[in-house]
Design a protein around this motif. Structure first.
Motif, PDB file in Angstrom:
ATOM      1  N   TRP A 326       0.833  -1.199   0.000  1.00  0.00           N
ATOM      2  CA  TRP A 326       0.000   0.000   0.000  1.00  0.00           C
ATOM      3  C   TRP A 326       0.872   1.255   0.000  1.00  0.00           C
ATOM      4  N   LEU A 327       1.875   1.280   0.871  1.00  0.00           N
ATOM      5  CA  LEU A 327       2.706   2.477   0.991  1.00  0.00           C
ATOM      6  C   LEU A 327       3.670   2.624  -0.184  1.00  0.00           C
ATOM      7  N   ASP A 328       3.952   1.538  -0.880  1.00  0.00           N
ATOM      8  CA  ASP A 328       4.736   1.637  -2.120  1.00  0.00           C
ATOM      9  C   ASP A 328       3.930   2.324  -3.216  1.00  0.00           C
ATOM     10  N   HIS A 329       2.616   2.163  -3.171  1.00  0.00           N
ATOM     11  CA  HIS A 329       1.763   2.688  -4.241  1.00  0.00           C
ATOM     12  C   HIS A 329       1.032   3.961  -3.858  1.00  0.00           C
ATOM     13  N   GLU A 330       0.732   4.129  -2.580  1.00  0.00           N
ATOM     14  CA  GLU A 330      -0.037   5.287  -2.142  1.00  0.00           C
ATOM     15  C   GLU A 330       0.543   5.842  -0.848  1.00  0.00           C
ATOM     16  N   ASN A 331      -0.060   6.910  -0.364  1.00  0.00           N
ATOM     17  CA  ASN A 331       0.399   7.549   0.858  1.00  0.00           C
ATOM     18  C   ASN A 331      -0.492   7.192   2.036  1.00  0.00           C
ATOM     19  N   ARG A 332      -1.184   6.083   1.940  1.00  0.00           N
ATOM     20  CA  ARG A 332      -2.068   5.600   2.995  1.00  0.00           C
ATOM     21  C   ARG A 332      -2.222   4.104   2.845  1.00  0.00           C
ATOM     22  N   THR A 333      -2.901   3.475   3.793  1.00  0.00           N
ATOM     23  CA  THR A 333      -3.248   2.059   3.672  1.00  0.00           C
ATOM     24  C   THR A 333      -4.728   1.894   4.001  1.00  0.00           C
ATOM     25  N   ASP A 334      -5.260   0.773   3.645  1.00  0.00           N
ATOM     26  CA  ASP A 334      -6.636   0.438   3.976  1.00  0.00           C
ATOM     27  C   ASP A 334      -6.657  -0.298   5.321  1.00  0.00           C
ATOM     28  N   ASP A 335      -7.839  -0.389   5.917  1.00  0.00           N
ATOM     29  CA  ASP A 335      -8.017  -1.288   7.056  1.00  0.00           C
ATOM     30  C   ASP A 335      -7.846  -2.722   6.567  1.00  0.00           C
ATOM     31  N   ILE A 336      -7.361  -3.579   7.446  1.00  0.00           N
ATOM     32  CA  ILE A 336      -7.117  -4.974   7.077  1.00  0.00           C
ATOM     33  C   ILE A 336      -7.677  -5.892   8.159  1.00  0.00           C
ATOM     34  N   THR A 337      -8.410  -6.896   7.731  1.00  0.00           N
ATOM     35  CA  THR A 337      -8.879  -7.943   8.637  1.00  0.00           C
ATOM     36  C   THR A 337      -8.689  -9.294   7.956  1.00  0.00           C
ATOM     37  N   ILE A 338      -8.094 -10.227   8.683  1.00  0.00           N
ATOM     38  CA  ILE A 338      -7.783 -11.552   8.139  1.00  0.00           C
ATOM     39  C   ILE A 338      -8.208 -12.616   9.136  1.00  0.00           C
ATOM     40  N   ILE A 339      -8.969 -13.586   8.676  1.00  0.00           N
ATOM     41  CA  ILE A 339      -9.247 -14.803   9.452  1.00  0.00           C
ATOM     42  C   ILE A 339      -8.620 -15.968   8.695  1.00  0.00           C
TER      43      ILE A 339
END
Length: 394
Positions: A326-339
């Protein structure tokens, strides 16, 4: 991806060497702290004498222009639905819009409760899923939450004995690992519902939606060029849904729960349901929000899980790689949830197309298969995962 008025409304520039990395370093320290100390839980499936070992990670995104923005993802893990030790539920809900958190929490709580109280759940899980999504959507509309420009996607997995039912509304994803010889291959259990899909694009157009990228709707690109490539290569300015004479709602998905304004142009809460009979060739499955899959393919995620014996290590690695990309492509990240759910000691020799209650246990009657079946609504016949879904009404 969310709606233009939600987490994707700010089109952050690509990061550069001139960015303030001090802030990102502080964020990385916070992230490391949050990732530590998570547990691995388990649930037995006595009808087929195997167990599930699972772990969950949820992490708010990095939003430099909105440092107080909360994590709009939520998740639900509920074991032994209806008191049945063979029935377990896993879900991830990715909220968007001003009231996205409230929407995702509402749907998280109500969807599983409605399923838990449905007497037809074990006889017809697909029908129960459709009914639960429809009722949850209606209840959200009638609640105190303003869902006119807010809502949530939902990716859920219901295990009934050795049958797995995955219901998807939106662009989060469930992926099954399948052993094929010496390889472990990713098999998608859901198909992202976005305008990149021709069937979904045509469906919402027939309901009155304009399908354009932000650049197109702002007049920077030709709106008549209705070709956006695919999500992997063109995800930076994806096609979105707009009313005929306005620049809203701008959803980058074609199905969600809530989003009452977007319903008028074809955004529906009807889930697509896939069904798979689990076998010893299925070591694990993953249920995750689209923050994971924005820059990571399903196969990459499966490879990362396969390299880690502990699902906590795998989820940490996936989250870390996602944030890096995310930070390689943009200046922010999304929320992340993984099960991540590991399937342990499954050694069945046969399975069934339908799983039914039998004294609190489940029985199966069909021969072993790794084939995944899919239906978009409560119907008797299953179709392939790439079937045309244009019959879903507006």
């Amino acid at each position: 991806m969310g709606c233009v008025h939600g987490k994707c409304c700010c089109r952050y520039p690509r990061s550069s060497d001139g960015d303030n990395r001090e802030d990102l370093g502080t964020y990385a320290q916070v992230q490391t702290h949050i990732l530590a100390g998570r547990s691995v839980d388990s649930a037995q499936v006595p009808s087929h004498n195997f167990r599930l070992e699972y772990s969950v990670l949820t992490q708010r995104g990095f939003y430099p222009e909105s440092p107080e923005k909360e994590n709009q993802d939520s998740y639900c893990i509920r074991t032994q639905l209806q008191g049945n030790p063979n029935v377990h539920f896993f879900g991830v809900f990715d909220g968007h819009g001003q009231f996205g958190t409230e929407c995702s929490v509402f749907v998280r709580d109500r969807l599983v409760e409605i399923l838990s109280n449905d007497p037809t759940l074990l006889d017809d899980p697909v029908k129960a899923y459709n009914s639960a999504f429809s009722r949850t959507n209606e209840e959200l509309h009638n609640s105190d939450i303003d869902d006119s420009m807010s809502g949530t996607t939902a990716i859920t997995a219901l295990l009934v004995g050795d049958m797995l039912y995955v219901a998807n509304v939106g662009d989060s994803r469930a992926v099954l690992a399948v052993k094929e010889g010496n390889r472990v291959v990713a098999k998608d259990l859901s198909s992202d519902q976005t305008p990149f899909r021709k069937d979904e694009c045509e469906r919402v157009k027939s309901c009155g939606a304009r399908v354009l990228s932000v650049d197109q709707v702002e007049g920077l690109k030709d709106p008549d060029i209705q070709s956006w490539g695919d999500e992997e290569t063109e995800g930076g300015d994806p096609p979105r849904l707009w009313v005929q004479n306005g620049m809203y709602p701008g959803t980058a998905f074609t199905r969600s729960v809530g989003d009452s304004t977007a319903e008028s142009i074809g955004v529906v809460a009807v889930p697509e349901v896939s069904t798979v009979h689990l076998t010893p060739h299925h070591p694990f499955f993953v249920v995750a929000s689209d923050g994971v899959f924005e820059f990571l393919s399903s196969q990459t995620v499966v490879d990362m899980v396969n390299r880690c014996a502990d699902p906590r290590d795998a989820s940490s690695a996936i989250a870390g790689e996602s944030y890096k990309l995310w930070l390689d492509h943009e200046n922010r990240t999304d929320d992340i949830t993984i099960i991540i759910v590991h399937i342990k000691a499954l050694s069945n020799s046969g399975g069934g197309a339908t799983a039914k209650r039998n004294g609190g246990r489940t029985t199966n009657t069909q021969k072993e298969t790794s084939e995944i079946y899919f239906t978009p609504c409560a119907s008797e016949g299953y179709r392939s995962v790439r079937s045309d879904l244009s019959e879903v009404s507006c």
